[in-house]
Design a protein around this motif. Sequence first.
Motif, PDB file in Angstrom:
ATOM      1  N   LYS A  35       0.838  -1.210   0.000  1.00 26.12           N
ATOM      2  CA  LYS A  35       0.000   0.000   0.000  1.00 26.12           C
ATOM      3  C   LYS A  35       0.871   1.257   0.000  1.00 26.12           C
ATOM      4  O   LYS A  35       0.624   2.198  -0.763  1.00 26.12           O
ATOM      5  N   ARG A  36       1.883   1.271   0.826  1.00 30.90           N
ATOM      6  CA  ARG A  36       2.756   2.453   0.919  1.00 30.90           C
ATOM      7  C   ARG A  36       3.583   2.638  -0.353  1.00 30.90           C
ATOM      8  O   ARG A  36       3.864   3.766  -0.755  1.00 30.90           O
ATOM      9  N   GLU A  38       2.530   1.848  -3.362  1.00 36.91           N
ATOM     10  CA  GLU A  38       1.584   2.443  -4.315  1.00 36.91           C
ATOM     11  C   GLU A  38       1.390   3.927  -4.027  1.00 36.91           C
ATOM     12  O   GLU A  38       1.378   4.751  -4.956  1.00 36.91           O
ATOM     13  N   GLU A  39       1.259   4.294  -2.756  1.00 34.65           N
ATOM     14  CA  GLU A  39       1.115   5.706  -2.383  1.00 34.65           C
ATOM     15  C   GLU A  39       2.352   6.498  -2.790  1.00 34.65           C
ATOM     16  O   GLU A  39       2.239   7.631  -3.280  1.00 34.65           O
ATOM     17  N   VAL A  42       2.266   7.268  -6.482  1.00 32.45           N
ATOM     18  CA  VAL A  42       1.315   8.336  -6.782  1.00 32.45           C
ATOM     19  C   VAL A  42       1.930   9.695  -6.426  1.00 32.45           C
ATOM     20  O   VAL A  42       1.865  10.649  -7.210  1.00 32.45           O
ATOM     21  N   LYS A  43       2.552   9.774  -5.258  1.00 32.54           N
ATOM     22  CA  LYS A  43       3.178  11.031  -4.826  1.00 32.54           C
ATOM     23  C   LYS A  43       4.310  11.426  -5.757  1.00 32.54           C
ATOM     24  O   LYS A  43       4.496  12.603  -6.060  1.00 32.54           O
TER      25      LYS A  43
END
Length: 111
Positions: A35-36, A38-39, A42-43
């Motif tokens: 999850k991190r 993927e985040e 995106v960032k």
Amino acid sequence: SSDLKFMTITEYESKRKEIDSVAEKIAKNEEVLEKRTEEAEVKKKEVEGIREEYEKLMGNPLLQLDSYCGGCIWGGKTRCDTRVQFLKDTYNTRPIQAKLSAMEKESCVKK
């Protein structure tokens, strides 16, 4: 002589539970990591978009932001960077707007 250590049933069961629960902990941590990751991707894409805009603004000859001198003296003992930070902290001024404001004093413009 053997280096074996005898343990009680309670100790054994405690260690066995700990060992058995490791797989579950690893699975949870892998989910968090995924999850991190993927985040972070995106960032990273957001930053790339902002970087392009930043570079356009810095290169704009009308704004002359590439002439900003942060280490120069703004007024008295205050540096231009300190003035910019003050404007941002006190008036919630955006960074570029704060630099432009500081550059109104010629001492903050590289010659």
